[in-house]
Design an enzyme around this catalytic site. Structure first.
Site, short mmCIF file in Angstrom:
data_model
loop_
_atom_site.label_atom_id
_atom_site.label_comp_id
_atom_site.label_asym_id
_atom_site.label_seq_id
_atom_site.Cartn_x
_atom_site.Cartn_y
_atom_site.Cartn_z
N TRP A 85 -3.41 -7.56 -2.92
CA TRP A 85 -2.20 -8.06 -1.89
C TRP A 85 -2.74 -7.57 -0.76
O TRP A 85 -2.32 -8.61 0.32
CB TRP A 85 -0.86 -7.16 -2.36
CG TRP A 85 -0.40 -7.91 -3.56
CD1 TRP A 85 -0.28 -7.24 -4.98
CD2 TRP A 85 0.08 -9.19 -3.83
NE1 TRP A 85 0.09 -8.10 -5.78
CE2 TRP A 85 0.43 -9.44 -5.26
CE3 TRP A 85 0.26 -10.25 -3.02
CZ2 TRP A 85 0.84 -10.47 -5.70
CZ3 TRP A 85 0.71 -11.44 -3.78
CH2 TRP A 85 1.18 -11.61 -5.22
N ASP B 127 3.22 -2.81 3.76
CA ASP B 127 3.92 -3.93 2.51
C ASP B 127 3.94 -3.06 1.33
O ASP B 127 3.27 -2.74 0.69
CB ASP B 127 2.77 -4.77 2.10
CG ASP B 127 3.17 -5.61 0.88
OD1 ASP B 127 4.39 -5.36 0.29
OD2 ASP B 127 2.47 -6.44 0.27
N LYS C 66 11.03 -5.50 -7.84
CA LYS C 66 10.35 -4.55 -8.31
C LYS C 66 11.33 -3.36 -8.37
O LYS C 66 12.21 -3.03 -9.33
CB LYS C 66 9.08 -3.98 -7.82
CG LYS C 66 8.19 -5.31 -7.99
CD LYS C 66 6.85 -5.16 -6.94
CE LYS C 66 6.36 -6.48 -6.51
NZ LYS C 66 5.60 -7.08 -7.79
N1 PMP Z 1 2.57 -7.56 -1.91
C1 PMP Z 1 2.62 -6.91 -3.12
C2 PMP Z 1 2.23 -5.45 -3.09
C3 PMP Z 1 3.22 -7.36 -4.31
O1 PMP Z 1 3.07 -6.67 -5.48
C4 PMP Z 1 3.72 -8.78 -4.38
C5 PMP Z 1 4.16 -9.28 -5.62
N2 PMP Z 1 3.73 -9.00 -6.78
C6 PMP Z 1 3.69 -9.38 -3.20
C7 PMP Z 1 3.22 -8.88 -1.73
C8 PMP Z 1 3.98 -10.96 -2.95
O2 PMP Z 1 5.29 -10.82 -3.32
P1 PMP Z 1 6.48 -12.00 -3.23
O3 PMP Z 1 5.87 -12.67 -4.51
O4 PMP Z 1 7.90 -11.51 -3.12
O5 PMP Z 1 6.11 -12.92 -2.22
#
Ligand code: PMP
Length: 360
Positions: free
Chosen positions: A102, A172, A196
């Site tokens: 991520w 994040d 989550k």
């Molecule tokens: N950052 C992290 C740490 C994540 O776990 C996720 C989704 N699993 C995201 C960003 C992306 O999130 P979204 O699908 O809400 O754009």
């Protein structure tokens, strides 16, 4: 039938009392004669739901008065762009920590707007098994901010500390927010997709310090400017009302449990016993450096990957769902967010022991 335990990384389990309450209120919210999904976002009923949710979140996280809480859309992925667009100002550079899948995505997006200084990377042969220590960070004097990912959902790598910087710190927190108390004042921006630990997908939470709002780079669309949403109390356009309502029920559930300190104790215990089971066996393994192991996402491999499919099938029969690891990492991953009862972790540990006994 009791519901199965769902170890999905997100969208993930919601607390059962929250789902029951939503069910009770589905056709008629508090005598309004409406489902929350049918309400005008500007009506007094929904405004009371929205305000209560924000107040409860502020209380849970002890959000200081000089921070705004925004209820947005676009997921954490849109924040990969919104954070640089709103924080770069005249600076051309930003610091990023590269600790997993991520943060890599956040870096790729930031490169559209800025020169990214990767102040530390723990990537080794395409994998990530630890967070860097503070002493390893080479922060740039010209960076507008420092971005990091406190919990890498895919690799199960978590920072055991909050990085120090004299620039705004952007986090994040998608897969760790509300899992324990945090000191919000250490951060410039905290953002998180809801699916989550907050509520259903479709809602994105942003907590942003006042002084970081209002100087977006030229050309920033209104919808991507934090000021637009701060000025309009997150109602510039139609917000994701039902997701906001469900998030509010989750916040109330957390408050009823006694808040985040109690939740943290439970989370630490859940993760601790699962890692102990993995470490105590020669059949299961987790590659992450022990002090950087995630409380929320626990990846593990079987000694023989040819048994993966049987493990997953057996788990499903035992009402343990969605344990397949992310395709980029393989193996298994148990996501054990706030809503995963401790009994679910116990059931997983029992299943793992039995599988090892009969198949290992
Ligand atoms: N950052 C992290 C740490 C994540 O776990 C996720 C989704 N699993 C995201 C960003 C992306 O999130 P979204 O699908 O809400 O754009």
């Amino acid at each position: 039938m009791s519901r199965p335990y769902n170890f999905s990384a997100g969208p993930a389990m919601l607390p059962e009392p929250v789902l029951k309450r939503a069910q009770e209120e589905m056709l008629d919210w508090h005598g309004s004669g409406m489902c929350v999904a049918e309400m005008s976002h500007r009506g007094k009923e929904f405004l009371s739901i929205a305000q209560q949710a924000e107040a409860d979140l502020r209380e849970l996280l002890a959000v200081p008065d000089n921070y705004r809480v925004l209820f947005l859309q676009g997921g954490a992925s849109l924040q990969f762009a919104m954070a640089p667009m709103n924080l770069l100002g005249d600076a051309k550079q930003a610091d990023y920590l590269n600790t997993g899948s991520w943060s890599k995505k956040a870096i790729a997006e930031a490169k559209r707007f800025a020169t990214v200084n990767v102040a530390a990377s723990t990537e080794q042969d395409g994998t990530f098994t630890r967070a860097p220590a503070q002493a390893e960070l080479s922060l740039s004097a010209d960076a507008a901010y420092l971005h990091y990912t406190p919990n890498e959902t895919i690799q199960g790598v978590e920072f055991p500390y909050v990085p120090e910087t004299d620039k705004p710190l952007v986090a994040d927190m998608s897969s760790t927010i509300l899992s324990r108390p945090i000191d919000v004042s250490k951060f410039g921006i905290i953002y998180a997709g809801a699916q989550k630990n907050i509520g259903p997908a479709g809602l994105t939470l942003v907590i942003v310090r006042d002084d970081l709002i209002g100087s977006p780079i030229a050309g920033t669309p209104a919808m991507l400017d934090y000021k637009t949403h701060a000025d309009a109390e997150s109602m510039y356009n139609t917000p994701p009302t039902y997701a906001w309502y469900l998030a509010g029920l989750v916040f109330q559930w957390l408050k009823d449990l006694g808040g985040l300190a109690g939740m943290a104790e439970i989370n630490q215990r859940k993760a601790g016993k699962l890692y102990a089971a993995i470490d105590g066996s020669d059949f299961y393994a987790n590659p992450v450096q022990p002090d950087c192991r995630s409380w929320m996402n626990v990846p593990f491999t079987l000694a023989d990957a040819k048994l993966d499919a049987d493990f997953l099938a057996g788990a499903k029969d035992a009402y343990l769902l969605t344990l397949k690891g992310h395709r980029s990492v393989g193996g298994m991953r148990a996501s054990i967010y706030n809503a995963m009862p401790e009994a679910g972790v116990d059931a997983l540990i029992d299943f793992m022991a039995e599988f090892e006994r009969t198949r290992g």
